[in-house]
Design an enzyme around this catalytic site. Structure first.
Site, PDB file in Angstrom:
ATOM      1  N   TRP A 180     -11.400  20.342  15.210  1.00 34.06           N
ATOM      2  CA  TRP A 180     -11.110  19.509  14.096  1.00 34.06           C
ATOM      3  C   TRP A 180     -12.047  19.982  12.993  1.00 34.06           C
ATOM      4  CZ3 TRP A 180     -10.059  13.807  16.153  1.00 34.06           C
ATOM      5  CH2 TRP A 180      -8.787  13.815  16.687  1.00 34.06           C
ATOM      6  N   LYS A 201      -6.917  21.186  11.328  1.00 35.67           N
ATOM      7  CA  LYS A 201      -6.792  21.803  12.802  1.00 35.67           C
ATOM      8  C   LYS A 201      -6.964  23.116  12.897  1.00 35.67           C
ATOM      9  CE  LYS A 201      -4.995  17.263  13.572  1.00 35.67           C
ATOM     10  NZ  LYS A 201      -3.917  16.511  12.774  1.00 35.67           N
ATOM     11  N   GLU A 205      -4.800  -3.185   4.469  1.00 38.59           N
ATOM     12  CA  GLU A 205      -4.386  -3.932   5.582  1.00 38.59           C
ATOM     13  C   GLU A 205      -5.784  -4.848   6.135  1.00 38.59           C
ATOM     14  OE1 GLU A 205      -3.969  -0.679   5.034  1.00 38.59           O
ATOM     15  OE2 GLU A 205      -2.157  -0.217   5.668  1.00 38.59           O
ATOM     16  N   THR A 251       0.865  -1.271  -0.206  1.00 40.92           N
ATOM     17  CA  THR A 251       0.031   0.108   0.187  1.00 40.92           C
ATOM     18  C   THR A 251       0.703   1.277  -0.022  1.00 40.92           C
ATOM     19  OG1 THR A 251      -1.891   0.938   1.174  1.00 40.92           O
ATOM     20  CG2 THR A 251      -0.202  -0.188   2.639  1.00 40.92           C
TER      21      THR A 251
END
Lengths: 537, 537
Positions: free
Chosen positions: B441, B436, B328, B181
């Site tokens: 956020w 940020k 994954e 990946t």
């Protein structure tokens, strides 16, 4: 890849987290009880903690004598959840056999529906390993009994820990469950299920091409939870967040039809005799019920007659799925789904395919063998069905009969089948029920299904009876429908166009009812015994 | 229970036995090639035997540089079938990275589509482990090349054993596959898949509540087979006997729409950019195509904008299933299905739920953590998504970055999500893409999806740009639809009612196209670099 053990407790945890509001509907002797997966989780954790407090340790056997209800469901997760082994006792076995299997399994604790106290009372002096009995009852007072020590299930739960944490360091190959299967002769034989085997089996049940158990289903296992894990339905329903309906003790066809109607059941599972009963009730009182919610009636345990499948599908618009398995196979092994290119066949051809037991589910392998080796896939050659895979038992628990059934890495099922070009099997007989006449094999199941397709016939069992010149000849035992009539000659004439001449039974014996085994199958060995000299004297 | 190892070869064997007539439709550079599972089985066995003849042993890595076609499918089963490891190379990586991963994986043999010979030619002097190259081509003559030793795939097959028997003594935990990946910075990271992980993942894909891959499906993986096993579609389709359509090299939206129409595709899978392209084509030329066979468009890789889901479902009547996973995770981890009790919600509410990434599939566990611990399941608190289970990687192959991502038994995905009361996650951002601003956020994905729902917007990427007083502020990069127009002020005014004031981007920059990664995701790091000083100078 992570190790990620396949553990039964993870199924319950998923239901608690993702489906806390989904319902379990449980019929007990005191009425209908409803609760949700959040409550199931809490009560199961309480039961796990109570069992540990009573001294149950990893590997210990904890047995249930219970119907399909919510407490039994709690036991399904609480016992393997702590690493102990859920031993579901077939309450239809003889008291002697129940005593034998409790001792043979070395059960430490028994979870018992009060209805079965008399059985325990009768055998209590023969039990050598039991340390505690827990009574699964709504009643605040325990009944009078000489059994001791005895505990109230609800009282234990009320004092136990609702936040019990299931251990995660169990090995997925550890035993999780145990079930004894009755043998034709001798003691019942024990099968041990692992966490891994049950989890993989549950995956197989959820596949789109298998039973396709889904969150949107309402699943009612009629097959008892003491019989091969109710075919895995309680595990699958919980893992997938399915609404569960547990029909409880001593249900009738009326009750099943009512539950389907009221709870909008979408999938149900049981043996042919259950569905024959339901069919009779629907035929008699169709207007009382609504079967339109049903997307599948799963049928196994023994071969379902085509006439019954046809009646469900065409008359009552209820889709029927025929499956095959046994205690030794957890149990799902094959399932009858049409392949996509069979969808265009004429209705009768499709019905004929679906009346077979289907092809093997992903994860397992089968083969069919006879004296000449592997049987040809031609739908005609008979042979014994062999199965292997990760949810197939590899032994009978501490039992010498292991060597007969488990050989060369395969389970020898004792079922005689044909297998067609598509890999679809059809049960022809049990090895022991097959009629061997003049060196040829005759399938008693084919003859029975043909007889049961006759308008006047309710049930039919065909057995091989010793014959002076042919070794064995088939004899049919027939129960007629109420108010129906038919003669021996009529029935034999009805069979003649359908079979080779030498398949036609030598006699038809009319009976009021057929003897059945504890799981509702025809008890052919007792018929054979009864008819031992029928063709000789 | 029997050991019954979960091996990939068993999937192919099931297809050979039960579905020999079912078809694989493969588009190659020389046209459409059709064959069936019987032939797939024979050719795969030939390839296995040829690889052994070339000296490939258990545990050896064999790499593919190939599109989605029938030879790649053969490699999917032939390589793990002999106990070797199928390393699917992402052909969109840079030549340097391709050389790195071939060396890092220690690939012994390469299976290569002729189209990629120039890449190999360019890097051949850097390859230290490759012993043979096999050219996957229909052409009888091999092209001129300096690569050596080089073999013709078809010639090898013609000389090989069609009855090769796959070894059954492999361990299910043995490596079967491998995929790298791409990392934001540094070299690609390798993930190793086991036979067990892939088999369990394939079970999950077949569940009724998951992708429900069935024998009756016609499955077209558009997601490349070099990217997380084409999301497991080739394995699932083969095991379940599904007809497969492989779209081959350099397909266009027109070609995909034609294949769906001609082959009556029922389920297809790919990333949002693919479906945006298809949508454009359908909008422009709806009358040319028939999408009525499609029961599901599976979409993952990055978040699909709600506008796109709505357009597929309402305008083109194509059901859309949003899923989440990564290399994954093999990759399926979550999937957006409505729960049964959500079915009665208003259409827009349902669409909003289905535009999220869904809840975790059976077999895996997730949790969402932030600085305060586990995030509340309220649909608002953001946190990083953690996943564990038997088809989740536990390391990057021989890579120090393992310690960052795999901690305390969990994969730390680097994805910032919210999780609602139902356990349904919604990707808010990548950890590294999150803006940020003044200690709060801001989800760039929410802003992008809102922008892409605007009639004039084709694609939008929002990135955090350094800001003197707020640390970072969002800036939107927008590609308008052909012949559409919109000003910065119009777009910002469009966003204002939907977000808190401080979420609104400081600027909108119009571009002709957005930079994309090798797997079709917006390349935000290059945008960030480009805009580094945008709000400062």
């Amino acid at each position: 890849m992570m190790e990620g053990s396949l553990l039964i407790s993870k199924m319950l945890e998923r239901a608690e987290k993702l489906f806390p509001k989904k319902e379990v509907v449980s019929r007990t002797s005191s009425g209908i009880h409803r609760f949700n997966y959040k409550e199931l989780g809490e009560r199961t954790r309480r039961l796990s903690s109570a069992l540990e407090t009573l001294g149950v340790e990893r590997g210990d056997k904890v047995a249930t004598l219970a119907w399909n209800d919510h407490r039994h469901l709690e036991a399904y997760f609480a016992i393997p959840g702590i690493g102990a082994v859920l031993h579901t006792i077939n309450i239809r076995l003889s008291p002697e056999h129940i005593a034998y299997i409790i001792n043979h399994a070395e059960d430490k604790v028994l979870l018992v529906d009060p209805m079965f106290l008399p059985i325990l009372d009768a055998i209590k002096d023969h039990l050598s390993t039991v340390e505690a009995i827990i009574l699964m009852t709504d009643e605040p007072q325990l009944p009078e009994t000489s059994l001791s020590p005895i505990y109230s299930y609800e009282e234990l739960l009320s004092e136990a820990n609702p936040n019990y944490e299931f251990p995660k360091d169990l090995d997925e190959n550890d035993p999780a469950g145990m079930c004894f299967t009755s043998a034709t002769t001798g003691k019942p034989k024990g099968v041990v299920y692992s966490h891994r085997g049950i989890t993989l089996h549950t995956f197989a049940l959820g596949l789109a091409d298998s039973a396709a158990i889904s969150e949107s289903d309402v699943c009612m296992p009629v097959v008892p939870m003491f019989h091969a894990n109710a075919w895995g339905m309680p595990f699958a329903s919980t893992w997938y967040g399915t609404t569960q309906v547990m029909p409880g003790p001593s249900f009738t066809p009326e009750l099943l039809a009512e539950l389907i109607t009221q709870e909008k059941v979408t999938i149900t599972a049981g043996v042919p005799t259950i569905w024959l009963g339901l069919l009779k009730e629907l035929d008699a009182n169709a207007e009382k019920y609504d079967m339109s919610s049903l997307r599948a009636v799963l049928c196994g345990g023994s071969a379902a007659p085509m006439g019954m499948i046809r009646a469900f599908e065409q008359k009552h618009k209820v889709p029927f799925i025929h499956a095959y398995g046994m205690t030794e196979t957890t149990p799902l092994a094959t399932l009858s789904r049409l392949k996509s290119y069979q969808e265009d066949l004429p209705e009768e051809d499709k019905l004929e395919i679906r009346a077979k037991q289907g092809y093997v589910v992903p994860g397992l392998e089968i083969k069919v063998v006879n004296d000449e080796g592997e049987a040809e896939w031609n739908g005609e050659d008979m042979g014994e069905l062999l199965i292997r895979g990760p949810w197939i038992a590899d032994e009978y628990y501490k039992d010498e009969r292991t060597t007969d059934a488990f050989r060369d890495g395969w389970l020898h099922t004792g079922d005689i089948v044909t297998i067609d070009e598509e890999g679809i099997i059809k049960i022809a007989d049990r090895t022991k029920d097959l009629v061997k006449s003049g060196g040829e094999w005759i399938s008693t199941i084919d003859l029975e299904n043909a007889l049961m397709a006759h308008d006047a016939v309710f049930e039919a069992a065909v057995v091989g009876v010793p014959h002076p010149s042919w070794q064995e000849r088939p004899v049919a035992c027939v129960v007629l429908k109420p108010e129906a009539s038919a003669t021996k000659e009529e029935l034999l004439d009805y069979l003649k166009p359908q079979f080779a001449k030498w398949w036609i039974p030598d006699d038809v014996i009319f009976m009021d009812e057929l003897p059945k085994t504890s799981v509702g199958k025809f008890q052919k060995n007792s018929l054979r015994e009864e008819l031992q000299e029928h063709l000789i004297v």
